[in-house]
Design a protein around this motif. Structure first.
Motif, mmCIF file in Angstrom:
data_model
loop_
_atom_site.group_PDB
_atom_site.id
_atom_site.type_symbol
_atom_site.label_atom_id
_atom_site.label_comp_id
_atom_site.label_asym_id
_atom_site.label_seq_id
_atom_site.Cartn_x
_atom_site.Cartn_y
_atom_site.Cartn_z
ATOM 1 N N PRO A 29 0.820 -1.217 0.000
ATOM 2 C CA PRO A 29 0.000 0.000 0.000
ATOM 3 C C PRO A 29 0.851 1.263 0.000
ATOM 4 O O PRO A 29 1.986 1.268 0.468
ATOM 5 C CB PRO A 29 -0.786 -0.116 1.310
ATOM 6 C CG PRO A 29 0.007 -1.027 2.173
ATOM 7 C CD PRO A 29 0.727 -1.965 1.268
ATOM 8 N N ASP A 30 0.257 2.319 -0.515
ATOM 9 C CA ASP A 30 0.884 3.630 -0.466
ATOM 10 C C ASP A 30 0.635 4.177 0.930
ATOM 11 O O ASP A 30 -0.428 4.711 1.243
ATOM 12 C CB ASP A 30 0.259 4.526 -1.534
ATOM 13 C CG ASP A 30 0.817 5.940 -1.483
ATOM 14 O OD1 ASP A 30 0.311 6.792 -2.232
ATOM 15 O OD2 ASP A 30 1.752 6.192 -0.675
ATOM 16 N N LEU A 31 1.610 4.057 1.812
ATOM 17 C CA LEU A 31 1.409 4.446 3.201
ATOM 18 C C LEU A 31 1.264 5.949 3.377
ATOM 19 O O LEU A 31 0.694 6.413 4.368
ATOM 20 C CB LEU A 31 2.558 3.899 4.068
ATOM 21 C CG LEU A 31 2.631 2.364 4.131
ATOM 22 C CD1 LEU A 31 3.859 1.918 4.922
ATOM 23 C CD2 LEU A 31 1.362 1.787 4.760
ATOM 24 N N SER A 32 1.759 6.710 2.426
ATOM 25 C CA SER A 32 1.658 8.174 2.558
ATOM 26 C C SER A 32 0.210 8.639 2.469
ATOM 27 O O SER A 32 -0.130 9.724 2.923
ATOM 28 C CB SER A 32 2.506 8.884 1.493
ATOM 29 O OG SER A 32 1.995 8.599 0.202
ATOM 30 N N THR A 33 -0.671 7.793 1.905
ATOM 31 C CA THR A 33 -2.081 8.177 1.842
ATOM 32 C C THR A 33 -2.950 7.265 2.714
ATOM 33 O O THR A 33 -4.178 7.289 2.623
ATOM 34 C CB THR A 33 -2.610 8.095 0.393
ATOM 35 O OG1 THR A 33 -2.430 6.736 -0.053
ATOM 36 C CG2 THR A 33 -1.867 9.037 -0.534
ATOM 37 N N THR A 34 -2.319 6.497 3.574
ATOM 38 C CA THR A 34 -3.074 5.575 4.438
ATOM 39 C C THR A 34 -3.340 6.233 5.778
ATOM 40 O O THR A 34 -2.411 6.739 6.417
ATOM 41 C CB THR A 34 -2.281 4.270 4.648
ATOM 42 O OG1 THR A 34 -2.026 3.674 3.380
ATOM 43 C CG2 THR A 34 -3.050 3.286 5.522
ATOM 44 N N SER A 35 -4.607 6.229 6.201
ATOM 45 C CA SER A 35 -4.944 6.822 7.503
ATOM 46 C C SER A 35 -4.334 6.018 8.629
ATOM 47 O O SER A 35 -4.132 4.806 8.508
ATOM 48 C CB SER A 35 -6.460 6.828 7.725
ATOM 49 O OG SER A 35 -7.104 7.366 6.605
ATOM 50 N N ARG A 36 -4.107 6.679 9.743
ATOM 51 C CA ARG A 36 -3.612 5.997 10.928
ATOM 52 C C ARG A 36 -4.699 5.084 11.492
ATOM 53 O O ARG A 36 -5.880 5.458 11.564
ATOM 54 C CB ARG A 36 -3.213 7.017 12.002
ATOM 55 C CG ARG A 36 -2.632 6.303 13.229
ATOM 56 C CD ARG A 36 -2.695 7.094 14.524
ATOM 57 N NE ARG A 36 -2.269 6.234 15.613
ATOM 58 C CZ ARG A 36 -3.046 5.385 16.282
ATOM 59 N NH1 ARG A 36 -4.333 5.307 15.995
ATOM 60 N NH2 ARG A 36 -2.565 4.617 17.241
#
Lengths: 461, 289
Positions: A227-234
């Motif tokens: 996944p693209d972690l920069s756009t993944t919510s906490r």
């Protein structure tokens, strides 16, 4: 009697229901019909009360979380389809490449150890009663030595279980209903389903096929199944399975480093499922604890099922490092220990004896041979689909092959393959909305079945 | 969902107080009231010699779920047909679900019911859990079962068995096939006869303990329908008695208050053990008291 608010009383017949049935084939037919009726009426927004003067209903409300589950658990659903197919085509030679069940016999050295332990239970000297809930210390230590050498994981951080499936639910009991969770999409259905059952998931949104409170981390070929972690919510918890079921992708060292950093920065806990680690061929990490800093952010679950053919024997383990702390500093391992002591009573001692034999040098060697057999199966399947010009993923680091059918509904492809070739697979959308347009093909099976399946697929596709 | 338990509950030392603790873990129990040692959302049903180890249901509030273990751990009391009829009627009138734990049913001697389903109407109000642990010595092998009748319905009419089946399929993956093969052998005619011999052995142990304590003038309950003897030490704290017995005779028992406030003044003594140990323990207790 059924009540519809606008039309008063009317009665229904049970026979017209379609879509995915709710109940497993082992329940009485009347109970199945009742459950199907409930499902259908719920879809139509009609309230239904089966309570009559001759049929006692308790006044206990059904758990609303159970109502929120959209259909039966994926794998029993596939079994039901299989049963229906066999009924329609009793002479068909069905090939099962669906449910990931191991097929090759367990090596003698391991079954002998279990038999010896079982027979000893009939002697005064060899009889054993309750064992430690956390598991046999020799086995815990053996697992630490075999799989976590140089990662600083000790035997007393390892909890032996009756399998990862049970451990996932015990972890959910540990975490409770107030945590937020993220899952890969597609992923093994147990993470989402248990999340719904304990009340973390929120409302199911029909439009997207997702639960409102769960963060779905899309993993597809375009993002290299990470996944693209920069756009993944906490979220509080991140479920991450690698090698992945169903895509077969093993996360790289770089990818896992990013995941650990993400978890660290967000104060999250990773629940890392390494059940397929034994199938890794390339240098991809076999444990999250290969990544520095993981001990403070990750729990790891694993299993003897696919590693040792213990799918029916039932044995697994969970690692909870001592450094893993809640926000108030309380060690997670203390609470997990409490769960294991209260909600469990240990894995079977006979099975644990088998586990120990699996980790002996001879046992381990024998198991490698079986794993290599399945890996060769996977290669044959990958080659077959590729030769048909289909886009194929996985199969190198996992016993699953992930085949893409662009523009097609995965349940339709599943049904067509079953109907036309008598081969069971699993439709990708059973693993989440991100799985649509894909089929998962399992590499477990006898070599002749795998070869025959490939022949049929080449003729049909 | 409010739940209630009979006043004394299960398995100290192994999954201590399993009914209450699991209730706390899933969030049913509410706050612990320190002064009384009880959780505020749990209904505790006192069971003692004064009420023949059966709660006064007339004075009992309605709860959704009733956990009931018979033969009982730790008191050893097996509920009579009459008592269980009252319980089933109570559950029926209140729309409650009984969770009946019959793990010690194999120890029943005197004709008391071995299953809740011996009571008419129980199929519509009760789930029954049981185990091969104490019946077949499977404490380490791990095998048990739960019965969910098809007639048991939630308030909406939805069958409970359907939801339980979903839980089994999602949160579990079956008992070990090896243990299940053993279970099947336990239920063959020869297997059954053999495990009953072992159960009789433990029952004889328990009889020896009862006789020893009775001969010392100690009031004793249980032991006839269960492998546990429930010994009363009026006016004394159970932890003190436990400590004294341990210190002076090197025998471990279990203090009754470990099972709940209703267990104070009692000690539970288990009939499991090698015959020589039971006899030696009896000798030492005779010397002490």
């Amino acid at each position: 009697m059924l009540h519809d608010s606008s039309e008063g009383n009317r009665s229904f017949h049970y026979g017209f229901l379609s879509q995915q049935p709710l109940a497993s084939a082992t329940l009485g037919i009347e109970t199945v019909k009742l459950a199907l009726l409930f499902h259908y009426l719920k879809q139509k927004g009609i309230s239904f009360n089966a309570c009559t003067s001759v049929r006692h209903c308790t006044e206990v409300s059904r758990n609303v979380n159970m109502e929120s589950l959209q259909s039966g658990y994926l794998f029993p659903e596939i079994s039901m389809r299989e049963s229906e197919h066999i009924r329609k085509h009793p002479d068909a030679r069905l090939i099962r490449l669906g449910i990931g069940d191991t097929t090759q016999p367990i090596p003698d050295i391991i079954t002998s150890a279990m038999a010896e332990h079982a027979f000893a239970l009939s002697t005064v000297k060899g009889y054993k009663g309750y064992g430690a809930e956390q598991g046999n210390m020799a086995l815990r230590t053996a697992i630490a030595d075999k799989f976590y050498k140089d990662m600083g994981i000790e035997g007393d951080e390892i909890f032996i279980s009756d399998g990862a499936q049970s451990d996932i639910s015990r972890l959910q009991m540990l975490l409770g209903s107030n945590v937020t969770v993220a899952v890969q999409d597609p992923s093994f259905p147990a993470y989402i389903d248990t999340s719904v059952i304990v009340g973390q998931a929120g409302k199911f949104l029909k439009e997207t096929g997702k639960y409102r409170n769960i963060v779905y981390m899309n993993c597809r070929p375009e993002n290299n199944f990470f996944p693209d972690l920069s756009t993944t919510s906490r979220t509080d918890i991140i479920f991450f399975c690698s090698p992945n079921n169903p895509t077969g992708h093993a996360a790289t060292w770089q990818q896992l480093k990013k995941l650990v950093e993400f978890a660290k920065a967000n104060g999250s806990i990773i629940v890392y499922d390494s059940a397929y680690a034994a199938y890794i061929t390339d240098p991809s990490p076999r444990s999250i604890y290969e990544i520095p800093g993981a001990r403070e952010v990750a729990i790891e679950i694993s299993s003897f099922s696919k590693f040792a053919g213990f799918t029916g024997v039932r044995l697994g383990w969970t690692v909870v490092p001592e450094e893993l702390r809640y926000s108030n500093g309380y060690p997670v391992i203390k609470d997990f220990n409490r769960i294991v002591c209260t909600c469990f009573n240990g894995a079977s001692n006979i099975v644990q004896a088998g586990g120990l034999a699996c980790l002996s040098p001879d046992g381990f060697q024998a198991l490698r041979t079986v794993i290599d057999y399945y890996k060769e199966n996977a290669k044959i399947i990958v080659d077959a689909f590729q030769s048909l010009g289909l886009k194929v993923y996985g199969g190198k680091n996992a016993p699953y092959v992930w085949v893409q059918f662009p523009g097609s509904s995965s349940w339709d492809v599943f049904a067509e393959i079953l109907e036309k070739t008598h081969i069971l697979t699993i439709p990708g959308s059973g693993f989440g909305p991100g799985g649509n347009e894909h089929i998962r093909v399992s590499a477990f099976g006898h070599r002749e079945c795998i070869s025959e399946a490939c022949r049929r697929l080449k003729n049909f596709l | 969902m409010v739940i209630c338990f009979t006043g004394l509950y299960l398995y100290p030392g192994h999954g201590t107080e399993a009914y209450i603790d699991s209730s706390v873990i899933v969030g049913q129990a509410g706050d612990l009231e320190d002064e009384v040692g009880k959780y505020c959302n749990i209904e505790y049903l006192e069971c003692g010699p004064g009420n023949n180890f059966f709660p006064d249901l007339k004075g009992t509030s309605r709860t959704d779920i009733i956990f009931f273990c018979s033969p009982n751990n730790p008191t050893g009391h097996a509920a009579t047909q009459n008592q269980l009829e009252q319980l089933v009627e109570f559950a029926r009138n209140n729309g409650s679900i009984i969770i009946f734990d019959s793990a010690y049913a194999a120890y029943v001697t005197d004709g008391c019911p071995r299953s809740i389903y011996e009571i008419p109407g129980a199929r519509e109000v009760a789930i029954e859990i049981s185990s091969f642990s104490k019946f077949s010595g499977f404490t380490g092998v791990r095998l048990g079962w739960t019965v969910v009748p098809e007639e048991l319905l939630f308030s909406s009419g939805f069958p409970v068995i359907n939801d339980f089946n979903r839980i089994i399929c999602t949160c579990f993956n079956g008992a070990s096939n090896i243990a299940q093969a053993g279970g099947l052998a336990c239920l063959s005619s020869e297997g059954l006869e053999a495990v009953h011999s072992v159960v009789d052995y433990y029952k004889e142990n328990t009889k020896i303990l009862i006789d020893t304590l009775a001969s010392l003038g100690i009031k004793v309950y249980g032991g006839i329908n269960a492998p546990y003897v429930w010994a009363h030490f009026p006016g004394r704290k159970s932890w003190d008695v436990f400590a004294e017995i341990l210190e002076k005779t090197h025998i471990t028992t279990v203090p009754g208050s470990g099972f709940g406030p209703g267990g104070e003044e009692y000690i539970r003594i288990s009939g499991f053990g090698h015959r020589e140990s039971i006899l030696e323990a009896s000798r030492r207790l005779e010397a002490l008291f």
